[in-house]
Design a protein around this motif. Structure first.
Motif, PDB file in Angstrom:
ATOM      1  N   SER A 262      71.272 -10.144  19.329  1.00 15.43           N
ATOM      2  CA  SER A 262      71.018 -10.831  20.595  1.00 15.43           C
ATOM      3  C   SER A 262      69.709 -10.300  21.174  1.00 15.43           C
ATOM      4  CB  SER A 262      72.170 -10.592  21.567  1.00 15.43           C
ATOM      5  OG  SER A 262      72.270  -9.221  21.869  1.00 15.43           O
ATOM      6  N   CYS A 263      68.964 -11.189  21.787  1.00 17.67           N
ATOM      7  CA  CYS A 263      67.616 -10.842  22.242  1.00 17.67           C
ATOM      8  C   CYS A 263      67.682  -9.745  23.300  1.00 17.67           C
ATOM      9  CB  CYS A 263      66.935 -12.092  22.801  1.00 17.67           C
ATOM     10  SG  CYS A 263      65.305 -11.772  23.466  1.00 17.67           S
ATOM     11  N   PRO A 264      67.031  -8.586  23.045  1.00 19.08           N
ATOM     12  CA  PRO A 264      67.105  -7.499  24.016  1.00 19.08           C
ATOM     13  C   PRO A 264      66.277  -7.765  25.270  1.00 19.08           C
ATOM     14  CG  PRO A 264      65.684  -6.888  22.189  1.00 19.08           C
ATOM     15  CD  PRO A 264      66.261  -8.235  21.849  1.00 19.08           C
ATOM     16  N   PHE A 265      65.442  -8.778  25.228  1.00 17.99           N
ATOM     17  CA  PHE A 265      64.558  -9.031  26.371  1.00 17.99           C
ATOM     18  C   PHE A 265      65.216  -9.914  27.428  1.00 17.99           C
ATOM     19  CE2 PHE A 265      61.836  -7.972  22.810  1.00 17.99           C
ATOM     20  CZ  PHE A 265      61.086  -6.947  23.365  1.00 17.99           C
ATOM     21  N   CYS A 266      66.078 -10.827  26.973  1.00 14.25           N
ATOM     22  CA  CYS A 266      66.667 -11.753  27.937  1.00 14.25           C
ATOM     23  C   CYS A 266      68.185 -11.629  27.950  1.00 14.25           C
ATOM     24  CB  CYS A 266      66.257 -13.178  27.607  1.00 14.25           C
ATOM     25  SG  CYS A 266      66.830 -13.702  25.986  1.00 14.25           S
ATOM     26  N   GLY A 267      68.713 -10.680  27.188  1.00  7.94           N
ATOM     27  CA  GLY A 267      70.155 -10.531  27.147  1.00  7.94           C
ATOM     28  C   GLY A 267      70.854 -11.718  26.510  1.00  7.94           C
ATOM     29  N   ASN A 269      69.979 -14.886  26.917  1.00  6.91           N
ATOM     30  CA  ASN A 269      69.916 -16.132  27.703  1.00  6.91           C
ATOM     31  C   ASN A 269      68.806 -17.078  27.239  1.00  6.91           C
ATOM     32  OD1 ASN A 269      72.010 -15.360  29.389  1.00  6.91           O
ATOM     33  ND2 ASN A 269      70.609 -14.076  30.585  1.00  6.91           N
ATOM     34  N   GLY A 270      67.903 -16.551  26.427  1.00  2.68           N
ATOM     35  CA  GLY A 270      66.795 -17.384  25.954  1.00  2.68           C
ATOM     36  C   GLY A 270      65.514 -17.030  26.683  1.00  2.68           C
ATOM     37  N   CYS A 271      64.488 -16.717  25.916  1.00  2.08           N
ATOM     38  CA  CYS A 271      63.185 -16.422  26.510  1.00  2.08           C
ATOM     39  C   CYS A 271      62.121 -16.720  25.470  1.00  2.08           C
ATOM     40  CB  CYS A 271      63.104 -14.970  26.980  1.00  2.08           C
ATOM     41  SG  CYS A 271      63.091 -13.756  25.643  1.00  2.08           S
ATOM     42  N   ARG A 272      60.880 -16.407  25.781  1.00  2.00           N
ATOM     43  CA  ARG A 272      59.782 -16.726  24.881  1.00  2.00           C
ATOM     44  C   ARG A 272      59.915 -15.949  23.564  1.00  2.00           C
ATOM     45  NH1 ARG A 272      54.833 -14.908  24.066  1.00  2.00           N
ATOM     46  NH2 ARG A 272      55.290 -13.131  25.385  1.00  2.00           N
ATOM     47  N   VAL A 273      60.316 -14.681  23.673  1.00  2.00           N
ATOM     48  CA  VAL A 273      60.385 -13.835  22.483  1.00  2.00           C
ATOM     49  C   VAL A 273      61.373 -14.406  21.459  1.00  2.00           C
ATOM     50  CG1 VAL A 273      60.921 -11.535  21.609  1.00  2.00           C
ATOM     51  CG2 VAL A 273      59.761 -11.783  23.800  1.00  2.00           C
ATOM     52  N   CYS A 274      62.537 -14.843  21.947  1.00  2.00           N
ATOM     53  CA  CYS A 274      63.560 -15.335  21.020  1.00  2.00           C
ATOM     54  C   CYS A 274      63.480 -16.846  20.871  1.00  2.00           C
ATOM     55  CB  CYS A 274      64.944 -14.910  21.481  1.00  2.00           C
ATOM     56  SG  CYS A 274      65.368 -15.524  23.125  1.00  2.00           S
ATOM     57  N   LYS A 275      62.395 -17.425  21.302  1.00  2.00           N
ATOM     58  CA  LYS A 275      62.188 -18.865  21.246  1.00  2.00           C
ATOM     59  C   LYS A 275      63.363 -19.613  21.877  1.00  2.00           C
ATOM     60  CE  LYS A 275      59.159 -18.758  17.223  1.00  2.00           C
ATOM     61  NZ  LYS A 275      59.574 -17.855  16.130  1.00  2.00           N
TER      62      LYS A 275
HETATM   63 ZN   LIG Z   1      65.097 -13.741  24.575  1.00  2.00          ZN
END
Ligand SMILES: [Zn+2]
Lengths: 343, 802
Positions: A262-267, A269-275
């Protein structure tokens, strides 16, 4: 209290006040002369001892002595303070820092060390092997079918003059070498450079860094794999990340799985890093194929094992926000020196 | 592999969304790489008939038409050259949205137009640019056109792993979904109406001379083919998965490939001599012109589909130009074969002819599908190419396929997965995947179906169970049983320590490509022979490095070119081939560093100091200290080939572990560097000689040495020595001829110039004496000083400086 003793106390208070008011070598010298100079007030008082009433003379003498010691020490301390103040007074504290020849770790090294450190705590040893490998260790022993596209020269870099030698495409040959040399239980991580016939661009590099983990013992299961991988990523990316396993095909393992974290940057929820997906694909894993164990002389009926891998560049890019993989090998000092901190 | 959901609906019922389908298949091994939502502009489009088409009075390329859309006749101005009286066409009426714009009633060059006759590309059915779409007689004037072509579709692109060629089709994916949902799978009809009275056995004979390479070859024949456009629904489906519709004959075989995963080939029967197909190996050097009109030289491992006179197709790879179906073709022979995967792979790879067909044959088609695929193809030719199907089928099958049964022990899932799957649950999974299941005591005997080449061992069945039960159902172990069983090899700590030491000394760690330029290696004189790479990515990466130095010099060049002045870089990495350090073919861990510019950078209150040779020595000494090697290092002053004024770092007398010094200017120039580069390269393994299991203390391998609490006495002595006498030689005499009271010898001053003669210099040493148990007196030291002075004066040309 006798008035003569009170007089000494009053003098001590005056002394303390004068010392603290002194703000230059001259003014503290003046204080010194005035109190403990040969004609100073303390010397005067010593002369008066004979005239003090006998019943308090003893106490008066004692108190006067301690006053003199106190005055001497405090004035001396103040003199040194003032000297030091003078030394630094000429320095402008807003001057820029002097340049320090500060070295830096390559970011790949930093993340590779982090991975090593975490696995080391789980009882994994670090193993390395040759970058120039033979076909047997790189493909045959890893159960790669003769027809598998990864064997093609369009994917793999072979040496021109030495038959059946290539630049390894995975660090998995290190697992083979280790299993040939050691008996289970085996717990190793194998970091190292690997090579693919890819044209360099912002997201591809013909050389990159991989870390693979291998665990072979009695009773090692897919469940353990899931547990260890989850623990590893929680240590690397923070305690709240979760992992998920997707079926995939790798010749070396069966069952095989791709690992998403799971994306560590947005928890998630979806962000730029995890597209925007909330998940990041981090590598392959699976249970070591029985054919592989048999090849290295480990009985797959008795022992089972798991293996997993991750790409260090990808992880490093993700964590530091590096947007072009070529920066890692260009070695521009303006890039390198941003990674000065030590772990 | 692209999958159209409209198409998928033919085979399994579902109302799950595209996203849900993507998720399900992703967790069944087929990662969805993207979803494309297809929207065709067919809503509000009516079927119309062109009643009249006359030239526009004011425009050359336009026509004025009257179009009957069922009960209403519209005037429409049309610019398509194929527009003519009598055509059945799709018509967008006023108010219909076509993409970005809405059809309006308006005047075109003065003539009223109340609608638009559409082309396939305008409706996004395909990318065909053949003018307005000409519909067949099966369309009824006035009908809603969207009944013929659905307005929406979703196309999912999946990664299909190489072990699962069976999933390279709509049926394959539908099968996985049907199993997942436990819903029935609907195969397409394999019924064929054999409408011709002719019998295929009279007109087609198949001889397989190479049965190993072609275990099965099924042929059918149709007659009276009319080559034309495919039906719209077929065009739409092919277009949505990225296939360009060509003609009904080509499209039908293509359609079946993506539907069933079975590649087919159509021959013009009249071009097949005697109606006889011979499946044989090509002759060495045989020439063959493939469909793309390229002539190819074949080898004896290529599989040839031939007639008695000539080759007509390169089996499984590409058809021949000489037997191609053309507009004038009347009879067609349909080929549905199962070819040996390695044979096809070899040919496709050698000729660089990958295709959708070869991709499936290479990985393994379904050997049970040929007769069905041929039947379906013949039937579609009958339905959409006006053909009549000959009676019967020729099924040459010299080697029927076999799938040996696999034994499954239900407890095995628990052993591998750490999660028990009951026997009955496992059986349900197998049955849903159409595996044959037979229980024999505790063992389940599983017979995989024809399309599952990948099921050969018990572990394959365990994987199927894990996949279909779901990896997420396998519990995540809370903690695994940790034992400290393995130990890092000693080299690992050396590597880390070396990096730490270099960083502490102010160097930036570089990681260079291990693939580097052979030319850069050649810049170094003598013995740098890297491994050459067979098919290198580019000339800058055509060898595997024999030394770290070329890469590091490229780093220096890069940074100088970008205006940086002080460059202190190092790398620790593997090298191979024949390097500087005589590692013949062995791979070694090397460390190299380079220094350019100022050792002490200029600042507002300090002046800079350029790097010199002493810095190289200092770095090497500090590195050795960091690695807990015994000091001092042995330097050999022979200059080496590439490093002027080189110092060699000798591990033993004759075992050279490294080279260091000032890079020869001419080598630097080859790298575009016009500044002094001080550098070194060390073979860390040879230098440190780590031994596994041997105690090696971090920071101080020799252990603590007691130091004296008594004061020291120092004496300074200075000598005038010839410039050719190394300082180290003098220092060593001073050290060796003192007694145990000597603690240290330090060179504290170095001078040449007036009043010394040229060729001479003065070396001043400070000798530090100390005893562990007392304060020293002159009586202790004076005799020692006398001894060492007389010993030093024995060196040639050396005298005490007064
Ligand atoms: Zn993310």
């Amino acid at each position: 209290m006798h008035e003569k003793i009170v007089e000494l106390q009053t003098l001590r208070e005056a002394l303390e006040k004068d010392i603290s008011k002194a703000d230059s070598p001259d003014s503290i010298e003046e204080v010194r002369v005035r109190y403990i100079g040969r004609k100073g007030s303390i010397a005067d008082l010593f002369k008066q001892i004979g005239r003090v009433e006998p019943q308090i003379r003893g106490e008066f003498g004692k108190t006067l002595n301690s006053l003199k010691q106190f005055a001497t020490a405090e004035i001396e301390r103040k003199v040194k303070d003032l000297e030091q103040q003078e030394t630094v007074a000429g320095v402008d504290p807003t001057l820029p820092p002097r340049p320090v020849a500060q070295g830096s770790y390559h970011p790949i090294t930093l993340i590779e060390r982090e991975v090593k450190r975490i696995f080391s705590r789980m009882g994994f040893a670090v193993m390395r092997g040759p970058e120039v490998e033979d076909v047997w260790h790189n493909f045959d022993a890893l159960n790669t079918p003769e027809w598998h596209p990864s064997r093609d020269a369009s994917d793999t870099l072979y040496l021109a003059d030495v038959p059946d030698m290539l630049l390894r495409t995975e660090t998995s040959p290190v697992q083979i070498r280790t299993m040939q040399a050691q008996k289970p239980p085996i717990r190793i991580v194998a970091p190292g450079r690997v090579f693919r016939n890819d044209k360099p661009d912002a997201t591809h590099s013909p050389m990159f860094t991989q870390v693979e983990g291998l665990y072979v013992d009695k009773g090692v299961t897919f469940s353990d794999l899931k547990g260890t991988v989850l623990q590893f990523y929680r240590h690397l990316l923070g305690k709240n990340v979760v992992t998920r396993f997707r079926p995939h095909f790798f010749p070396f393992t069966e069952p095989s799985a791709e690992v998403d974290v799971s994306c560590p940057f947005c928890g998630g929820n979806g962000c730029r890093v995890c597209k925007q997906s909330g998940w990041i694909e981090v590598g392959g894993s699976g249970m070591v194929d029985p054919n592989v164990l048999e090849t290295v002389g480990i009985d797959p009926e008795v022992y089972t094992g798991w293996a997993f891998g991750l790409g260090v560049e990808r992880m490093t890019m993700l964590l530091y926000g590096v947007d072009d993989i070529r920066l890692f090998y260009e070695n521009d000092i303006r890039f390198l020196q941003q990674f000065g901190g030590r772990r | 592999m692209k999958i159209s959901l409209n198409w998928l609906h033919d085979f399994v019922d579902f109302d799950e969304s595209p996203e849900q389908i993507a998720e399900i298949l992703t967790f069944l091994n087929f990662e969805c790489e993207g979803i494309e939502y297809i929207k065709r502009y067919v809503n509000g489009v009516r079927v119309g008939k062109v009643l009249e088409a006359i030239p526009h009075p004011n425009a050359d390329k336009l026509q004025l038409t009257k179009v009957d859309i069922g009960g209403e006749i519209l005037p429409i101005v049309c610019g398509a050259p194929n527009c003519r009286e009598g055509l059945i066409v799709p018509v967008a009426t006023v108010g219909t949205r076509i993409g970005e714009f809405t059809i309006e009633s308006r005047k075109l060059r003065g003539e009223m137009s109340q609608g638009m006759i559409l082309s396939e590309s305008e409706m996004k059915i395909s990318e065909s640019h053949g003018g307005i779409l000409e519909l067949g007689d099966d369309f009824k004037v006035g009908d809603d056109f969207s009944k013929a072509v659905p307005a929406e579709d979703a196309v999912l692109e999946f990664e299909v792993t190489v072990n699962r060629p069976d999933a390279l089709s709509h049926i394959g994916m539908a099968r996985e979904l049907a199993s997942h949902w436990r819903r029935p799978l609907r195969l397409p009809s394999f019924e064929v109406q054999e409408t011709s009275t002719r019998n295929v056995e009279d007109e087609l004979r198949i001889d397989i001379v190479a049965p190993e390479q072609c275990p099965r070859y099924v042929g059918r024949k149709v007659t009276g083919v009319s080559v034309q456009d495919s039906p719209l629904w077929m065009k739409a489906r092919l277009s949505s998965i990225g296939q360009r519709p060509i003609s009904n004959v080509v499209d039908i075989t293509n359609y079946i490939l993506f539907e069933l995963g079975q590649p087919l080939h159509a021959f013009d029967a009249d071009k097949v001599k005697d109606g006889r197909i011979i499946v044989r190996m090509a002759e060495e050097g045989e020439d063959f012109v493939t469909l793309d009109d390229k002539s190819r030289k074949l080898v004896s491992t290529d599989l040839m589909i031939a007639d008695p006179e000539k080759g007509i197709a390169l089996g499984g790879v590409m058809g021949g130009a000489n037997s191609e179906v053309t507009d004038s073709t009347n009879d067609v022979i349909i080929e549905a074969a199962y070819f040996d995967p390695p044979t096809i792979r070899k040919t496709a790879k050698r000729l660089a002819l990958p295709s959708e067909a070869s991709r499936r044959f290479e990985r393994g088609a379904d050997p049970g599908m040929q007769a069905n695929a041929a039947a379906r193809c013949a039937e579609l030719f009958r339905l959409y190419a006006g053909a009549e199907v000959l009676q019967g089928v020729v099924d040459a099958c010299p080697i029927p396929y076999q799938r040996p049964p696999v034994n499954y022990r239900p407890e095995r899932a628990g052993v591998v997965l750490g999660f028990e799957v009951s026997k009955s649950d496992a059986i349900k999974v197998f049955e849903s995947l159409e595996f044959g299941v037979e229980e024999k005591g505790d063992i389940v005997v599983v017979t995989p179906p024809s399309w599952r080449h990948d099921i050969e061992r018990e572990i394959d069945l365990v994987e199927e169970v894990a996949r279909h039960v779901g990896y997420d159902k396998v519990p995540t172990a809370e903690e695994s049983h940790v034992v400290l069983s393995n130990e890092d090899p000693p080299l690992e700590r050396i590597l880390d320590t070396a990096v730490d030491s270099m960083v502490a000394m102010g160097f930036h760690e570089a990681i260079c490509s291990a693939m580097t330029s052979g030319d850069d290696h050649e810049a170094f004189a003598g013995g740098l022979k890297p491994f050459e790479i067979q098919r290198s990515i580019n000339p800058e990466m055509n060898v595997y490095r024999a030394s770290l130095a070329p890469g590091l010099l490229r780093v220096v060049e890069h940074n100088l070119n970008r205006g940086l002045e002080d460059i202190f870089v190092f790398e620790v990495g593997q090298v191979g081939g024949m390097g500087w350090l005589g590692c013949e073919g062995e791979q070694r861990l090397h460390l190299s560093f380079a220094m350019v510019g100022q050792r002490i950078p200029q600042s507002y209150d300090r002046s800079s100091e350029p790097v010199d040779l002493a810095d190289v020595v200092t770095v090497l000494n500090e590195l050795a200290r960091g690695l807990t090697l015994d000091l001092p290092l042995e330097f050999s002053y022979d200059s080496c080939d590439n490093l002027m004024l080189g110092v060699k770092v000798a591990a033993d007398n004759d075992d050279i572990a490294g080279v260091a010094g000032l890079l020869k200017a001419e080598v630097g120039e080859r790298f575009g560097i016009d500044q002094p580069v001080y550098m070194a390269e060390l073979d860390l393994e040879r230098w440190v000689k780590p031994v596994a299991g041997e105690l090696r203390l971090p920071g101080n391998n020799g252990g603590y040495k007691r130091f004296s609490r008594f004061p020291s006495s120092t004496r300074d002595v200075s000598f005038i020595v010839p410039i050719t006498t190394p300082a180290e030689e003098v220092r060593r005499v001073l050290q060796n001829h003192s007694n145990e009271l000597l603690e240290d010898v330090v060179l504290f001053d170095l001078y040449s110039g007036e009043p010394l003669a040229t060729g001479e210099r003065s070396l001043a040493f400070r000798l530090v004496f100390r005893a562990v148990d007392r304060t020293l007196t002159d009586g202790d030291i004076d005799p020692v000083i006398e001894t060492v002075i007389s010993e030093v004066e024995k060196l040639k040309g050396v005298r005490l400086r007064g």
